[in-house]
Design a protein around this motif. Structure first.
Motif, mmCIF file in Angstrom:
data_model
loop_
_atom_site.group_PDB
_atom_site.id
_atom_site.type_symbol
_atom_site.label_atom_id
_atom_site.label_comp_id
_atom_site.label_asym_id
_atom_site.label_seq_id
_atom_site.Cartn_x
_atom_site.Cartn_y
_atom_site.Cartn_z
ATOM 1 N N THR A 120 0.781 -1.021 -0.144
ATOM 2 C CA THR A 120 0.047 -0.019 -0.227
ATOM 3 C C THR A 120 0.671 1.471 -0.030
ATOM 4 O OG1 THR A 120 -1.824 -1.141 1.207
ATOM 5 C CG2 THR A 120 -1.951 1.154 1.123
ATOM 6 N N LEU A 121 1.979 1.274 0.761
ATOM 7 C CA LEU A 121 2.774 2.219 1.035
ATOM 8 C C LEU A 121 3.524 2.794 -0.537
ATOM 9 C CD1 LEU A 121 4.337 2.419 4.435
ATOM 10 C CD2 LEU A 121 2.398 3.736 3.629
ATOM 11 N N ALA A 122 3.875 1.390 -1.026
ATOM 12 C CA ALA A 122 4.640 1.548 -2.395
ATOM 13 C C ALA A 122 3.891 1.859 -3.572
ATOM 14 C CB ALA A 122 5.422 0.324 -2.599
ATOM 15 N N MET A 123 2.363 1.961 -3.329
ATOM 16 C CA MET A 123 1.340 2.084 -4.284
ATOM 17 C C MET A 123 1.432 0.994 -5.315
ATOM 18 S SD MET A 123 1.091 6.161 -4.556
ATOM 19 C CE MET A 123 -0.056 7.239 -3.736
ATOM 20 N N LEU A 124 1.594 -0.492 -4.824
ATOM 21 C CA LEU A 124 1.628 -1.424 -5.671
ATOM 22 C C LEU A 124 0.297 -2.260 -5.322
ATOM 23 C CD1 LEU A 124 5.414 -2.334 -5.348
ATOM 24 C CD2 LEU A 124 4.149 -1.148 -7.387
ATOM 25 N N PRO A 125 -0.146 -2.962 -6.081
ATOM 26 C CA PRO A 125 -1.103 -4.054 -5.877
ATOM 27 C C PRO A 125 -0.770 -5.096 -4.827
ATOM 28 C CG PRO A 125 -1.055 -3.663 -8.259
ATOM 29 C CD PRO A 125 -0.029 -3.119 -7.629
ATOM 30 N N ALA A 126 -1.418 -5.300 -3.789
ATOM 31 C CA ALA A 126 -1.086 -6.209 -3.002
ATOM 32 C C ALA A 126 -1.738 -7.563 -3.178
ATOM 33 C CB ALA A 126 -1.598 -5.955 -1.478
ATOM 34 N N ASP A 127 -2.549 -7.610 -3.953
ATOM 35 C CA ASP A 127 -3.293 -8.842 -4.606
ATOM 36 C C ASP A 127 -3.674 -8.519 -5.888
ATOM 37 O OD1 ASP A 127 -4.338 -11.152 -5.685
ATOM 38 O OD2 ASP A 127 -5.699 -11.265 -3.819
ATOM 39 N N PRO A 128 -2.889 -8.716 -7.051
ATOM 40 C CA PRO A 128 -3.097 -7.926 -8.277
ATOM 41 C C PRO A 128 -4.132 -8.854 -9.054
ATOM 42 C CG PRO A 128 -1.047 -9.236 -8.484
ATOM 43 C CD PRO A 128 -1.287 -9.070 -6.877
ATOM 44 N N HIS A 129 -4.633 -10.026 -8.388
ATOM 45 C CA HIS A 129 -5.713 -10.859 -9.102
ATOM 46 C C HIS A 129 -7.070 -10.447 -8.356
ATOM 47 C CE1 HIS A 129 -2.625 -12.865 -11.150
ATOM 48 N NE2 HIS A 129 -1.984 -13.184 -9.930
ATOM 49 N N GLN A 130 -7.116 -9.293 -7.573
ATOM 50 C CA GLN A 130 -8.341 -8.757 -7.371
ATOM 51 C C GLN A 130 -8.604 -7.290 -7.551
ATOM 52 O OE1 GLN A 130 -9.131 -9.456 -3.180
ATOM 53 N NE2 GLN A 130 -8.653 -11.376 -3.189
ATOM 54 N N PRO A 131 -8.577 -7.218 -9.047
ATOM 55 C CA PRO A 131 -8.745 -5.718 -9.397
ATOM 56 C C PRO A 131 -10.251 -5.375 -9.382
ATOM 57 C CG PRO A 131 -8.717 -7.074 -11.378
ATOM 58 C CD PRO A 131 -8.440 -8.054 -10.056
ATOM 59 N N TYR A 133 -9.574 -3.391 -6.631
ATOM 60 C CA TYR A 133 -9.263 -2.879 -5.205
ATOM 61 C C TYR A 133 -7.993 -3.509 -4.651
ATOM 62 C CZ TYR A 133 -14.148 -2.378 -5.806
ATOM 63 O OH TYR A 133 -15.324 -1.672 -6.401
ATOM 64 N N PHE A 134 -7.336 -4.475 -4.965
ATOM 65 C CA PHE A 134 -6.013 -4.937 -4.844
ATOM 66 C C PHE A 134 -5.671 -5.343 -3.578
ATOM 67 C CE2 PHE A 134 -5.431 -2.145 -8.658
ATOM 68 C CZ PHE A 134 -5.611 -2.976 -9.717
ATOM 69 N N GLY A 135 -6.650 -5.473 -2.527
ATOM 70 C CA GLY A 135 -6.382 -6.130 -1.048
ATOM 71 C C GLY A 135 -5.651 -5.111 -0.234
ATOM 72 N N LEU A 136 -5.740 -3.964 -0.518
ATOM 73 C CA LEU A 136 -4.837 -2.966 0.123
ATOM 74 C C LEU A 136 -5.248 -2.530 1.606
ATOM 75 C CD1 LEU A 136 -4.607 -0.282 -2.672
ATOM 76 C CD2 LEU A 136 -2.898 -2.373 -2.285
ATOM 77 N N THR A 137 -4.152 -2.008 2.502
ATOM 78 C CA THR A 137 -4.484 -1.955 3.731
ATOM 79 C C THR A 137 -5.525 -0.650 4.012
ATOM 80 O OG1 THR A 137 -2.500 -2.395 4.635
ATOM 81 C CG2 THR A 137 -3.579 -1.125 6.009
ATOM 82 N N LEU A 138 -5.153 0.613 2.965
ATOM 83 C CA LEU A 138 -6.064 1.542 3.112
ATOM 84 C C LEU A 138 -7.297 1.356 2.176
ATOM 85 C CD1 LEU A 138 -6.735 4.603 4.052
ATOM 86 C CD2 LEU A 138 -5.162 5.192 1.964
ATOM 87 N N LEU A 139 -8.543 1.368 2.626
ATOM 88 C CA LEU A 139 -9.596 0.759 1.839
ATOM 89 C C LEU A 139 -9.749 1.537 0.199
ATOM 90 C CD1 LEU A 139 -12.375 0.226 4.320
ATOM 91 C CD2 LEU A 139 -10.736 -1.661 3.455
ATOM 92 N N VAL A 140 -9.539 2.822 0.533
ATOM 93 C CA VAL A 140 -9.611 3.697 -0.687
ATOM 94 C C VAL A 140 -8.365 3.952 -1.422
ATOM 95 C CG1 VAL A 140 -11.630 4.824 0.284
ATOM 96 C CG2 VAL A 140 -9.384 6.024 0.667
ATOM 97 N N GLY A 141 -7.329 3.259 -0.847
ATOM 98 C CA GLY A 141 -5.942 3.300 -1.736
ATOM 99 C C GLY A 141 -5.972 3.065 -3.157
ATOM 100 N N TRP A 142 -6.776 2.140 -3.603
ATOM 101 C CA TRP A 142 -6.857 1.501 -4.841
ATOM 102 C C TRP A 142 -6.711 2.687 -6.093
ATOM 103 C CZ3 TRP A 142 -10.791 1.757 -8.294
ATOM 104 C CH2 TRP A 142 -12.116 2.294 -7.843
#
Length: 380
Positions: A120-131, A133-142
Motif C-alpha cells: 500500500t505504501l509503495a502504491m503497488l497492488p497487494a493482490d493483483p488478481h483482485q482488481p 481494489y487489490f487488497g490494500l490496507t487503506l480501503l480507498v488506496g486503490w
C-alpha cells in the motif's frame, strides 16, 4: 467571455465527487436495517465519484501543463509536485487507518497484513488478481494507485516534447486495448483479471486509464479557441442537458459500475459540456462548494477513518444503537468534513508542501550540478 482562468466548475465537481463517495460508504451504517433498500438505492450511485475524479485528473494535467515545453527537467518537476501532493498525506492516513480501523499493532502480527501494508505504501497492488481494489490496507488506496500511474505515464510522455500527445495516446492504445486483446481477449470490465504475471500490469492494462485519457482530451478541447458555443443560451442549454443526462443514466442504472463504458462515458460528456460552456458563460459555484473542492482529496482519503472514529465514539458513549440510523449517516458526513479540513491544513498544506519544497530544492541542485560548466574564457 473568456473563462480559461476560471476553474470554479472543476472545484465544484471535485467537491461533489468526494461527497458522493463519502455518502456511498456511509450507507453501510444502515446495512441490515429497514432503511437499507432506500439507502442503497440513493447512495450507491455515488460510487461514480471515483470515475469523475479520474476524468478531472486528466483534464487538470493537460490544463496545468499547457505551454510547458516538456523534456526531462519539466517531467521531473511535474512528478515531484504530484508525488508531494499525493504521497505524504496518503502515507500518514494509511498508517492511521491501521490504528483506527484494523486493530492497531496487532494488524502487523500477520505476515499477509504486513505485506499488504508495504504494498500500500509503495502504491503497488497487494493482490493483483483482485482488481480494481487489490487488497490494500487503506480501503480507498486503490484509486490513488491508478492516479500515481497516470502521473507516471503523463510525465514519461513529456520527455517526447512536441510528440507527447501522440506518445501518450499510443501507449494507452497499446496497453489498454492491444495487450489485453492479445493476452486474454478484449474486455472493458475494470474488475477483470487478465492473468498477467507482473502484478502491476493489472493497473497498466486497466480500462480506468481510458477515463484519464478522456480527461486529457477534454483538456485539449477546452484549450481550442475554435471550439466554443457562441450563444450563452445554447451554452447553458448544453450544460443543463449534459448534467441531466449523466444523473439520469447513472441513477436510473441505465449504466452501472465503474469503467469508461459504464459510469465513465456519461460523466465524460458532462465534463466536456462544462469545459466548453465555461468558455462562454461563467459557471459560478458557492463558496462552500469551492471549499469542498479544495479539501476533496483529504475528504476522500480520510472519510473511512472519520466514520470509524464516529462508530467507536458512539460505542464508548453507550449510544451504539444510534449507529444504524439516518442520523448516524449525517453525523458521519459532518465528522468526515471536520477530519478532512484538519488533514487539508496539516497534511496537504503543511507536510506535503514541505516535502514538495525540499524535493524541488534537491532537484534544482542536482540539475545545476549536472549542467556542463562553461570555460572561463567563454564566461568572460
Amino acid at each position: 467571455m473568456n473563462q480559461e482562468k476560471n476553474l470554479h466548475w472543476v472545484q465544484l465537481l471535485r467537491g461533489v465527487a468526494a461527497l458522493l463517495v463519502v455518502l456511498t460508504h456511509g450507507r453501510y451504517a444502515l446495512l441490515g436495517t429497514p432503511s437499507w433498500p432506500l439507502a442503497d438505492q440513493l447512495m450507491t450511485p455515488g460510487a461514480m465519484g471515483v470515475d469523475l475524479f479520474f476524468i478531472i485528473s486528466g483534464f487538470i494535467m493537460y490544463y496545468s501543463t499547457t505551454g510547458n515545453p516538456g523534456g526531462a527537467g519539466e517531467a521531473a518537476r511535474f512528478l515531484v509536485k504530484r508525488f508531494a501532493r499525493v504521497w505524504p498525506a496518503y502515507a500518514v492516513v494509511t498508517l492511521a487507518s491501521v490504528y483506527v480501523l484494523s486493530g492497531g499493532t496487532s494488524y502487523f502480527h500477520v505476515a499477509a497484513n504486513r505485506l499488504a501494508f508495504w504494498h500500500t505504501l509503495a502504491m503497488l497492488p497487494a493482490d493483483p488478481h483482485q482488481p480494481p481494489y487489490f487488497g490494500l490496507t487503506l480501503l480507498v488506496g486503490w484509486t490513488l494507485e491508478f492516479e500515481m500511474y497516470f502521473y507516471l505515464i503523463f510525465a514519461a510522455s513529456m520527455l517526447f516534447k512536441r510528440l507527447r500527445w501522440f506518445v501518450l495516446a499510443s501507449w494507452v492504445l497499446l496497453t489498454v486495448i492491444l495487450l489485453p486483446l492479445g493476452h486474454a481477449g478484449f474486455d472493458m470490465s475494470v474488475a477483470r483479471d487478465h492473468g498477467f504475471t507482473a502484478g502491476y500490469m493489472s493497473i497498466v492494462t486497466s480500462p480506468f486509464v481510458l477515463e484519464f485519457l478522456a480527461g486529457v482530451l477534454i483538456g485539449w478541447a477546452h484549450r481550442q479557441p475554435w471550439l466554443r458555443i457562441r450563444s450563452p443560451q445554447l451554452a447553458w442549454h448544453a450544460l443543463g442537458l449534459s448534467v441531466a443526462f449523466a444523473v439520469f443514466a447513472i441513477y436510473s442504472r441505465a449504466v452501472w459500475d465503474h469503467g469508461p463504458t459504464r459510469f465513465g462515458w456519461p460523466l465524460a460528456l458532462m465534463v466536456l459540456a462544462m469545459a466548453v460552456a465555461s468558455k462562454t458563460v461563467q459557471i459560478r459555484a458557492p463558496g462552500l462548494c469551492i471549499w469542498l473542492g479544495s479539501i476533496s482529496y483529504s475528504l476522500y482519503l480520510t472519510h473511512p477513518i472519520a466514520q470509524g472514529l464516529e462508530q467507536q465514539a458512539l460505542q464508548m458513549a453507550g449510544l451504539i444503537g444510534l449507529w444504524a440510523t439516518w442520523w448516524s449517516v449525517l453525523l458521519s458526513l459532518v465528522c468526515a468534513l471536520s477530519v478532512a479540513a484538519l488533514s487539508h491544513h496539516y497534511l496537504e498544506q503543511g507536510l506535503s508542501n514541505q516535502v514538495r519544497n525540499l524535493l524541488l530544492r534537491l532537484l534544482t541542485r542536482r540539475t545545476a550540478a549536472a549542467a556542463p560548466q562553461q570555460p572561463l574564457a567563454r564566461r568572460a
